[in-house]
Design an enzyme around this catalytic site. Structure first.
Site, PDB file in Angstrom:
ATOM      1  N   LYS A  77       0.829  -1.269  -0.158  1.00 36.03           N
ATOM      2  CA  LYS A  77      -0.060   0.045   0.048  1.00 36.03           C
ATOM      3  C   LYS A  77       0.680   1.113   0.176  1.00 36.03           C
ATOM      4  O   LYS A  77       0.494   2.254  -0.773  1.00 36.03           O
ATOM      5  CB  LYS A  77      -0.953   0.084   1.307  1.00 36.03           C
ATOM      6  CG  LYS A  77      -1.952   1.350   1.254  1.00 36.03           C
ATOM      7  CD  LYS A  77      -2.892   0.920   2.187  1.00 36.03           C
ATOM      8  CE  LYS A  77      -2.537   0.223   3.548  1.00 36.03           C
ATOM      9  NZ  LYS A  77      -1.594   1.315   4.464  1.00 36.03           N
ATOM     10  N   THR A  79       3.858   1.355  -1.271  1.00 36.27           N
ATOM     11  CA  THR A  79       4.585   1.555  -2.323  1.00 36.27           C
ATOM     12  C   THR A  79       3.674   2.143  -3.465  1.00 36.27           C
ATOM     13  O   THR A  79       4.151   2.929  -4.245  1.00 36.27           O
ATOM     14  CB  THR A  79       5.079   0.254  -2.710  1.00 36.27           C
ATOM     15  OG1 THR A  79       5.780  -0.191  -1.516  1.00 36.27           O
ATOM     16  CG2 THR A  79       5.779   0.082  -4.132  1.00 36.27           C
ATOM     17  N   ARG A 100       2.544   8.358   6.758  1.00 34.78           N
ATOM     18  CA  ARG A 100       3.112   8.282   8.326  1.00 34.78           C
ATOM     19  C   ARG A 100       4.351   7.851   8.494  1.00 34.78           C
ATOM     20  O   ARG A 100       5.155   7.359   7.620  1.00 34.78           O
ATOM     21  CB  ARG A 100       2.195   7.074   8.719  1.00 34.78           C
ATOM     22  CG  ARG A 100       0.836   7.336   8.675  1.00 34.78           C
ATOM     23  CD  ARG A 100       0.082   6.043   9.432  1.00 34.78           C
ATOM     24  NE  ARG A 100       0.222   4.611   8.665  1.00 34.78           N
ATOM     25  CZ  ARG A 100       0.016   3.627   9.006  1.00 34.78           C
ATOM     26  NH1 ARG A 100      -0.160   3.230  10.047  1.00 34.78           N
ATOM     27  NH2 ARG A 100       0.097   2.677   8.221  1.00 34.78           N
ATOM     28  N   LYS A 111       6.998  -6.669  10.654  1.00 29.96           N
ATOM     29  CA  LYS A 111       6.020  -5.937   9.776  1.00 29.96           C
ATOM     30  C   LYS A 111       7.126  -5.293   8.558  1.00 29.96           C
ATOM     31  O   LYS A 111       6.691  -5.251   7.415  1.00 29.96           O
ATOM     32  CB  LYS A 111       4.977  -5.046  10.179  1.00 29.96           C
ATOM     33  CG  LYS A 111       4.360  -4.213   9.338  1.00 29.96           C
ATOM     34  CD  LYS A 111       3.345  -3.353   9.985  1.00 29.96           C
ATOM     35  CE  LYS A 111       2.449  -2.255   9.022  1.00 29.96           C
ATOM     36  NZ  LYS A 111       3.644  -1.286   8.329  1.00 29.96           N
ATOM     37  N   ALA A 279      -2.907   1.528  12.715  1.00 25.13           N
ATOM     38  CA  ALA A 279      -4.579   1.700  12.644  1.00 25.13           C
ATOM     39  C   ALA A 279      -5.174   0.350  13.210  1.00 25.13           C
ATOM     40  O   ALA A 279      -6.456   0.445  13.540  1.00 25.13           O
ATOM     41  CB  ALA A 279      -4.858   1.640  11.178  1.00 25.13           C
ATOM     42  N   PHE A 307      -3.244  -0.068   7.059  1.00 27.79           N
ATOM     43  CA  PHE A 307      -4.029  -1.622   6.811  1.00 27.79           C
ATOM     44  C   PHE A 307      -5.064  -1.453   6.102  1.00 27.79           C
ATOM     45  O   PHE A 307      -5.187  -0.692   5.088  1.00 27.79           O
ATOM     46  CB  PHE A 307      -4.494  -2.228   8.335  1.00 27.79           C
ATOM     47  CG  PHE A 307      -3.142  -2.385   9.202  1.00 27.79           C
ATOM     48  CD1 PHE A 307      -2.192  -3.017   8.885  1.00 27.79           C
ATOM     49  CD2 PHE A 307      -3.318  -2.068  10.573  1.00 27.79           C
ATOM     50  CE1 PHE A 307      -0.961  -3.359   9.556  1.00 27.79           C
ATOM     51  CE2 PHE A 307      -2.152  -2.124  11.403  1.00 27.79           C
ATOM     52  CZ  PHE A 307      -0.952  -2.801  11.028  1.00 27.79           C
ATOM     53  N   PHE A 387       2.979  -8.318  -8.649  1.00 30.03           N
ATOM     54  CA  PHE A 387       4.273  -8.925  -8.084  1.00 30.03           C
ATOM     55  C   PHE A 387       4.885  -9.750  -9.142  1.00 30.03           C
ATOM     56  O   PHE A 387       3.998 -10.183 -10.179  1.00 30.03           O
ATOM     57  CB  PHE A 387       3.869  -9.816  -6.692  1.00 30.03           C
ATOM     58  CG  PHE A 387       3.724  -9.177  -5.463  1.00 30.03           C
ATOM     59  CD1 PHE A 387       4.452  -9.519  -4.396  1.00 30.03           C
ATOM     60  CD2 PHE A 387       2.902  -7.870  -5.374  1.00 30.03           C
ATOM     61  CE1 PHE A 387       4.343  -8.550  -3.077  1.00 30.03           C
ATOM     62  CE2 PHE A 387       3.014  -7.125  -4.345  1.00 30.03           C
ATOM     63  CZ  PHE A 387       3.477  -7.616  -2.867  1.00 30.03           C
ATOM     64  N   TRP A 415       6.451  -0.760  -8.087  1.00 31.65           N
ATOM     65  CA  TRP A 415       7.614  -1.351  -7.404  1.00 31.65           C
ATOM     66  C   TRP A 415       8.803  -1.287  -8.442  1.00 31.65           C
ATOM     67  O   TRP A 415       9.936  -0.894  -8.117  1.00 31.65           O
ATOM     68  CB  TRP A 415       7.380  -2.750  -6.759  1.00 31.65           C
ATOM     69  CG  TRP A 415       8.887  -3.080  -5.740  1.00 31.65           C
ATOM     70  CD1 TRP A 415       8.542  -2.809  -4.535  1.00 31.65           C
ATOM     71  CD2 TRP A 415       9.826  -3.782  -6.104  1.00 31.65           C
ATOM     72  NE1 TRP A 415       9.703  -3.462  -3.959  1.00 31.65           N
ATOM     73  CE2 TRP A 415      10.528  -3.945  -5.077  1.00 31.65           C
ATOM     74  CE3 TRP A 415      10.553  -3.937  -7.536  1.00 31.65           C
ATOM     75  CZ2 TRP A 415      11.778  -4.540  -4.965  1.00 31.65           C
ATOM     76  CZ3 TRP A 415      11.777  -4.676  -7.586  1.00 31.65           C
ATOM     77  CH2 TRP A 415      12.341  -4.859  -6.336  1.00 31.65           C
TER      78      TRP A 415
END
Length: 562
Positions: A77, A79, A100, A111, A279, A307, A387, A415
């Site tokens: 997210k 990215t 953030r 994480k 979150a 999230f 991906f 990415w």
């Protein structure tokens, strides 16, 4: 994506990138020299004078990036947030990113960081992911200073008659440390204070973090800090920071942390990074000041919420947008083939195997998040974040599902390709804003009871059949009404992995109930935290923390940081 891209880690890509001095980024935004406070060559804080100067300038459009429920497979997210900002600039729009700040707890744990990845990340990523400009340390210090003031007040005679069994203010640290969840302090005799039970939360769960992120000026910060309820007295009446007289000292500790931080992406897109509440245990959004500055400085402010849409986006729309008096122009919902397969029942060990049926089954999770954003009346676009292991059949399964349901969607490859890989997404977002009516409205009113607000979130956002309250929560509801806190919005503390409060229920669970274990009134921040299920406000470390891979070489450069 080329093999070259696949061979390089995020930090290797970051280290190979030449970035501009932060003054040059500021010049592009017409930020004056005296509105910039330098923190080295590539980081700076933005002064309050800047926002004052821009008050009359028309706001740019705010684009919110959210996602499906996260999985160990990864969604990207942050990215996509960075990639979308870069893509908008590539097609001639003036876009600024607002994100953030990372917490050292998940950085050192499991994480990971919060700087994006690949060719869509904010730089200098190693500094952003570690100590950055010290904001989280300032929040930790202010929080723990307040703890020290409370214990000293009791030790010095307890003028406010604080009931030491009803002190609700906890200490914090910006690391995952399960051993500190419950502790005893004040041992060793009268000189060491009054023995009592205490505990630590992680810094990003501190009410000080929430207050910093919802404050619009130093005076607003001081006012909110003064309203923090730290304990209850022997008559069960709330005791606040104002009662103890420490709001000025706390604001002094936070005066620099309140200023947003300016950095840049790999493609020199400006990024404002500030504040970082989780979150799942807090409201999950960067600061109001950062979002407002981004909207004033650019035609588009691309921001994210933590999230899935059941957590960060819900709180962005029901709490942050109401506090800031703005509405987003559109929402981007990030999904990946890998995550959809996990929501469709495939374990992580088998994600490399093509399984279009599981992708289709997992799309039920995506559909629920789409329904949530539609319930708020907002235009949306699905971003299918590609991906390297995704097959064409699997990607087409998602895109066809979106077409069949008339959901705007775009395949993104930010990415590996940076902004160029997000141009289709950027163009789809712009078309959707023009084509779709924006009927944004929060899901509940301030006049609704706390139970009504929770039922609305549980049923409309999670898809729950109802809500169950523990005896402790029922008692707290009565006390909160007596204290006049019922008009506050609700901040749900819930697992991020499921729409339910059971982390093991992936996909789109049905016929489940949400259990409210207890409430934590955050009166200073202006919301009520409702703790569900087994949610923890101090995480623990995994068996093999990410810190095991980290190092620093003889040149002082970070290694193994993602």
């Amino acid at each position: 994506m080329t093999n070259k891209h696949e061979q390089l880690s995020d930090i290797e890509i970051a280290m190979q990138t030449e970035i501009e001095p932060i003054q040059k980024i500021a010049e592009k935004l017409d930020i004056k020299e005296d509105e910039l406070e330098l923190y080295g060559k590539y980081k700076a804080k933005l002064s309050f004078d800047l926002l004052d100067r821009l008050q009359t300038k028309k706001d740019g459009k705010i684009l919110l990036v959210t996602s499906i429920n996260p999985t160990p497979a990864g969604e990207g997210k942050s990215t996509v947030t960075v990639g979308l900002g870069q893509a908008l600039n590539k097609i001639g729009k003036k876009a600024i990113i607002a994100m953030r700040e990372p917490s050292l707890g998940p950085v050192m744990g499991m994480k990971g960081g919060a700087a994006g990845g690949g060719y869509s990340q904010v730089l200098p990523m190693e500094e952003i992911n570690l100590h950055f400009t010290g904001d989280l340390h300032a929040i930790t210090t202010a929080n723990n200073a307040l703890s020290a003031f409370i214990d000293n007040h009791i030790h010095q005679g307890n003028e406010r008659n604080i009931d030491q069994r009803r002190i609700v203010w906890k200490r914090v640290m910006d690391l995952n440390d399960r051993a500190l969840r419950k502790i005893v302090i004040g041992l060793g005799g009268p000189a060491n204070g009054i023995p009592r039970e205490d505990g630590f939360d992680i810094t990003v769960a501190s009410e000080v973090m929430a207050i910093l992120c919802l404050s619009e000026s130093l005076q607003d910060l001081k006012n909110k800090l003064s309203k923090i309820v730290v304990a209850y007295d022997t008559s069960k009446k709330p005791v606040t920071v104002k009662d103890l007289g420490y709001e000025g000292a706390l604001a002094l500790l936070l005066k620099d942390a309140l200023k947003p931080n300016l950095v840049q992406t790999i493609e020199q897109t400006p990024a404002i990074i500030h504040g970082g509440p989780f979150a799942n245990i807090a409201h999950g959004c960067n600061s109001l000041l950062a979002t407002k500055m981004a909207a004033k400085l650019g035609d588009f402010a691309v921001t994210e919420a933590g999230f899935g849409a059941d957590l960060g986006a819900e709180k962005f729309l029901n709490i942050k947008a109401q506090a800031g008096g703005f509405k987003p122009s559109a929402v981007v919902i990030v999904a990946t083939v890998r995550a959809l397969k996990m929501h469709g029942g495939v374990s992580k060990a088998y994600l490399s195997e093509e399984n279009s049926d599981a992708v289709l089954k997992g799309s039920e999770n995506l559909e629920k998040h789409i329904e949530t954003i539609k319930a708020f009346g907002l235009p949306f676009v699905v971003a299918v974040n590609r991906f390297s292991g995704d097959t064409e059949n699997e990607l087409e399964t998602v895109m066809k599902w979106c077409r069949d349901n008339q959901y705007p969607a775009a395949l993104t490859e930010v990415w590996g390709k940076g902004g160029a890989g997000g141009q289709e997404l950027a163009e789809t977002v712009l078309k959707t804003i023009d084509a779709e009516e924006n009927r944004f409205k929060p899901l509940y009113e301030a006049s609704h009871t706390i139970k009504e607000k929770i039922s609305t979130i549980a049923e409309k956002v999670y898809g729950a059949a109802g809500v169950i309250y523990s005896p402790k929560a029922e008692k707290q509801l009565i006390e909160m009404k007596q204290n006049g806190w019922e008009s506050f919005p609700v901040c749900m503390a819930k697992t991020q992995y499921s729409l339910s409060d059971d982390a093991g229920k992936l996909g789109r669970p049905r016929d489940f109930y949400i259990t409210i274990r207890e409430f934590r009134p955050s009166v200073g921040a202006g919301f009520i935290v409702a703790l569900t299920g087994d949610i923890l406000t101090m995480p623990g470390l995994p068996k093999k923390p990410s810190a095991l891979k980290m190092n620093v070489n003889n040149a002082g450069k970070a290694e193994g940081l993602f």
